[in-house]
Design an enzyme around this catalytic site. Structure first.
Site, PDB file in Angstrom:
ATOM      1  CG  ASN A   8      -1.762   1.193   1.389  1.00  0.00           C
ATOM      2  OD1 ASN A   8      -1.850   2.002   0.468  1.00  0.00           O
ATOM      3  ND2 ASN A   8      -2.408   1.340   2.535  1.00  0.00           N
ATOM      4  CE  LYS A  10      -0.330   3.440   4.678  1.00  0.00           C
ATOM      5  NZ  LYS A  10      -0.398   3.626   6.117  1.00  0.00           N
ATOM      6  CG  HIS A  90      -6.078   1.843   4.986  1.00  0.00           C
ATOM      7  ND1 HIS A  90      -5.734   2.857   5.855  1.00  0.00           N
ATOM      8  CD2 HIS A  90      -5.009   1.014   4.924  1.00  0.00           C
ATOM      9  CE1 HIS A  90      -4.495   2.632   6.287  1.00  0.00           C
ATOM     10  NE2 HIS A  90      -4.032   1.526   5.738  1.00  0.00           N
ATOM     11  CD  GLU A  92      -3.393   5.669   6.451  1.00  0.00           C
ATOM     12  OE1 GLU A  92      -3.353   5.739   5.217  1.00  0.00           O
ATOM     13  OE2 GLU A  92      -2.459   5.217   7.144  1.00  0.00           O
ATOM     14  CD  GLU A 158      -3.595  -2.520   7.397  1.00  0.00           C
ATOM     15  OE1 GLU A 158      -2.422  -2.654   7.034  1.00  0.00           O
ATOM     16  OE2 GLU A 158      -4.293  -1.556   7.091  1.00  0.00           O
ATOM     17  N   GLY A 164       1.857   2.469  10.799  1.00  0.00           N
ATOM     18  CA  GLY A 164       2.792   3.586  10.678  1.00  0.00           C
ATOM     19  C   GLY A 164       3.437   4.024  11.984  1.00  0.00           C
ATOM     20  CB  SER A 200       4.670  -1.392  12.362  1.00  0.00           C
ATOM     21  OG  SER A 200       4.223  -0.069  12.602  1.00  0.00           O
TER      22      SER A 200
HETATM   23  P1  PGA Z   1       2.504   0.500   7.707  1.00  0.00           P
HETATM   24  O1  PGA Z   1       1.063   0.681   6.983  1.00  0.00           O
HETATM   25  O2  PGA Z   1       3.095  -0.788   7.172  1.00  0.00           O
HETATM   26  O3  PGA Z   1       3.284   1.705   7.282  1.00  0.00           O
HETATM   27  O4  PGA Z   1       2.257   0.426   9.166  1.00  0.00           O
HETATM   28  C1  PGA Z   1       0.214  -0.402   6.769  1.00  0.00           C
HETATM   29  C2  PGA Z   1      -1.073   0.085   6.155  1.00  0.00           C
HETATM   30  O5  PGA Z   1      -1.515   1.189   6.455  1.00  0.00           O
HETATM   31  O6  PGA Z   1      -1.699  -0.621   5.344  1.00  0.00           O
END
Ligand code: PGA
Length: 238
Positions: A8, A10, A90, A92, A158, A164, A200
């Site tokens: 991803n 983003k 997701h 976000e 997740e 993140g 992460s």
């Molecule tokens: P990250 O993001 O690996 O940077 O924690 C995962 C995601 O948001 O799908």
């Protein structure tokens, strides 16, 4: 089945040459793991022209197939340019853009009807985890997000607090969530849905989620933009 590794990107990178560079590096590094790259919409067609072994995914889609939906991209449009997977719900999108389980369920249904594989993201916030509500929250996200849809639904567990943050979920706790999700999916008549871990993930902890916690794959954010890190993750052996 070989693990499924989903990248991803983003809203990154802002430079199309950099995007091409990462896509080319991924393409030559794909081994036996199924590797799906979800770039921003503006790079999807270009990435598609580079990929042969890697597959194309998108990070979001509309719940309509066409019409007056300013700023939206439909699952049919994605399918028509070679996209096979779409991430829906997701955290976000839930948090920043106010996506509800109802909106998510409409997206899931339309994307499946248009023949895409859906990667539905679920996960609890830190507060919900501390209150012992992880299973309750995930259960509602699955029930309301999937409803009576049919098709290829992949779940990405997740934990919101792990995204993140560098605080990846402990593999034992992640496995507990995976088993809960598996049971819930079976109740919803999805017998063999793949379940991914995300939050992460890096080249050091990736194998724990695949080999110890027995996830079918990973959803990788930050580490998917670091070519050396991502090459290690997709080159792991099981
Ligand atoms: P990250 O993001 O690996 O940077 O924690 C995962 C995601 O948001 O799908």
């Amino acid at each position: 089945m070989n693990p499924l590794i989903v990248a991803n990107w983003k809203m990154n990178p802002s430079d199309s040459l950099q995007a091409e560079k990462i896509a080319e590096a991924v393409e030559i590094s794909v081994r036996e793991y199924e590797t799906v790259i979800c770039p921003p919409f503006t790079f999807i067609e270009k990435a598609g022209s580079i990929f042969n072994k890697a597959s194309l995914g998108a990070q979001n889609c509309s719940w309509e197939v066409e019409g007056a939906m300013t700023g939206e991209i439909s699952p049919r449009m994605l399918k028509n340019i070679g996209v096979r997977y779409v991430i829906i719900g997701h955290s976000e999108r839930r948090k920043i853009f106010g996506e509800s389980n109802d909106m998510i369920s409409k997206k899931v249904k339309t994307a499946l009807t248009e023949g895409l594989s859906v990667i539905l993201c679920v996960g609890e916030t830190e507060e919900e985890m501390e209150d012992g509500r992880t299973e309750e929250v995930i259960g509602i996200q699955l029930e309301e997000g999937i409803g009576n849809s049919k098709g290829d639904v992949i779940i990405a567990y997740e934990p919101v607090w792990a995204i993140g943050s560098g605080k990846a979920c402990n593999p034992d706790a992640a496995e507990k969530a995976r088993l809960f999700i598996k049971g819930k999916m079976e109740n919803l008549s999805f017998q063999n849905s793949r379940i991914l871990y995300g939050g992460s993930v890096n080249s050091k902890n990736a194998a724990d989620y695949l080999n110890k916690a027995l996830f079918s794959g990973l959803l990788v954010g930050g580490a998917s933009l670091d070519i050396e890190e991502f090459k290690k993750i997709i080159g792991l052996s099981r």
